[in-house]
Design a protein around this motif. Structure first.
Motif, PDB file in Angstrom:
ATOM      1  N   GLU A 276       0.854  -1.205   0.000  1.00  0.00           N
ATOM      2  CA  GLU A 276       0.000   0.000   0.000  1.00  0.00           C
ATOM      3  C   GLU A 276       0.886   1.251   0.000  1.00  0.00           C
ATOM      4  N   PRO A 277       1.414   1.616  -1.173  1.00  0.00           N
ATOM      5  CA  PRO A 277       2.383   2.725  -1.228  1.00  0.00           C
ATOM      6  C   PRO A 277       1.830   4.083  -0.813  1.00  0.00           C
ATOM      7  N   ASP A 278       0.514   4.269  -0.882  1.00  0.00           N
ATOM      8  CA  ASP A 278      -0.074   5.570  -0.548  1.00  0.00           C
ATOM      9  C   ASP A 278      -0.695   5.602   0.849  1.00  0.00           C
ATOM     10  N   ASN A 279      -0.464   4.555   1.638  1.00  0.00           N
ATOM     11  CA  ASN A 279      -1.022   4.515   2.986  1.00  0.00           C
ATOM     12  C   ASN A 279      -0.239   5.484   3.883  1.00  0.00           C
ATOM     13  N   ALA A 280      -0.907   6.553   4.317  1.00  0.00           N
ATOM     14  CA  ALA A 280      -0.214   7.605   5.072  1.00  0.00           C
ATOM     15  C   ALA A 280       0.352   7.095   6.389  1.00  0.00           C
ATOM     16  N   ALA A 281      -0.328   6.136   7.020  1.00  0.00           N
ATOM     17  CA  ALA A 281       0.173   5.582   8.277  1.00  0.00           C
ATOM     18  C   ALA A 281       1.496   4.853   8.048  1.00  0.00           C
ATOM     19  N   TYR A 282       1.594   4.142   6.919  1.00  0.00           N
ATOM     20  CA  TYR A 282       2.825   3.422   6.609  1.00  0.00           C
ATOM     21  C   TYR A 282       3.947   4.401   6.259  1.00  0.00           C
ATOM     22  N   VAL A 283       3.595   5.461   5.525  1.00  0.00           N
ATOM     23  CA  VAL A 283       4.584   6.494   5.188  1.00  0.00           C
ATOM     24  C   VAL A 283       5.083   7.157   6.477  1.00  0.00           C
ATOM     25  N   ASP A 284       4.167   7.404   7.422  1.00  0.00           N
ATOM     26  CA  ASP A 284       4.551   7.977   8.715  1.00  0.00           C
ATOM     27  C   ASP A 284       5.534   7.055   9.444  1.00  0.00           C
TER      28      ASP A 284
ATOM     29  N   GLU B 220       6.297  14.810   5.479  1.00  0.00           N
ATOM     30  CA  GLU B 220       5.491  15.792   4.755  1.00  0.00           C
ATOM     31  C   GLU B 220       4.582  15.110   3.733  1.00  0.00           C
ATOM     32  N   ARG B 221       5.060  13.987   3.161  1.00  0.00           N
ATOM     33  CA  ARG B 221       4.194  13.194   2.268  1.00  0.00           C
ATOM     34  C   ARG B 221       2.984  12.659   3.030  1.00  0.00           C
TER      35      ARG B 221
END
Length: 231
Positions: free
Chosen positions: A126-134, A154-155
């Motif tokens: 899930e490349p756009d999952n904000a929790a994973y990006v965090d 920031e992403r």
């Protein structure tokens, strides 16, 4: 409210059918929704005891993830880690468990290399999952890669600008980059959305902010929001 009514109804069901794991799982979800993680944890632990007498038997992916997250909220981080590892033993592609484990390690500043491997796998799913990006940004912060962490967080912020955790992490990164004004800006945004976070309040107080005034504003805004949602 609705969560409390659901708890009362499902507790009646549990008394009538004490071995019914579907009712028990629904009750655990209701306890979580009602802000009772310890009761939810005990209920899920009971399901585990009822269903894992056979070592070869596995529970559902959803169960392991719910049990791990609930154990974490109930302050049982070692059991949370064990639940997520069990989930990955049975379901190696469970990206929710990969991310949660990576975040737990980043939060406790341990196993950072393995945490990076796990969150990378989660982001492949899930490349756009904000929790994973965090989570990725938080690991980079723990590794001292502050500029990378800022860009990554920031992403996440672009997707979930109101999330208190992402705002808090951005505050920490800007603090590490020696930008106190931006650090205070993001910590304030975080506290306004989660006034019960004592660590954020402490960081703001240490930075010279009027925390009591901020908390009054935050709680007033949240009460207004709750009132609007009920109307």
């Amino acid at each position: 409210g609705l969560p409390a009514a659901a708890v009362a109804s499902l507790e009646t069901g549990r008394r009538r059918y004490p071995g019914n794991t579907r009712i028990l799982f629904s009750l655990a979800l209701a306890y979580n929704a009602a802000g009772q993680p310890v009761d939810a944890y005990r209920t899920l632990a009971h399901i585990k005891a009822l269903t894992t007498r056979d070592p070869a038997k596995k529970l559902s992916r959803e169960f392991y993830i719910t049990f791990g997250a609930t154990a974490d909220r109930a302050g049982r981080s070692l059991e949370a880690e064990q639940a997520f590892r069990q989930c990955l033993d049975h379901y190696p592609d469970a990206h929710e468990a990969l991310n949660y484990l990576a975040y737990l390690w980043a939060d406790s500043n341990e196993n950072l290399d393995e945490a990076m491997t796990f969150v990378t796998r989660a982001l492949e799913a899930e490349p756009d999952n904000a929790a994973y990006v965090d989570t990725l940004g938080w690991i980079q912060y723990r590794q001292g890669r502050y500029e990378e962490a800022r860009a990554t967080l920031e992403r996440a912020f672009m997707v979930l600008p109101e999330d208190p955790v992402i705002n808090d992490h951005l505050g920490d990164v800007h603090d590490a980059l020696d930008d106190p004004a931006q650090a205070r800006h993001y910590w304030t945004r975080s506290l306004m959305r989660d006034p019960d976070n004592r660590l954020t309040a402490w960081k703001l107080e240490a930075s010279g902010a009027d925390v009591k005034r901020l908390l009054r504003r935050a709680r007033k805004a949240l009460r207004r929001q709750e009132k609007n949602e009920q109307e």
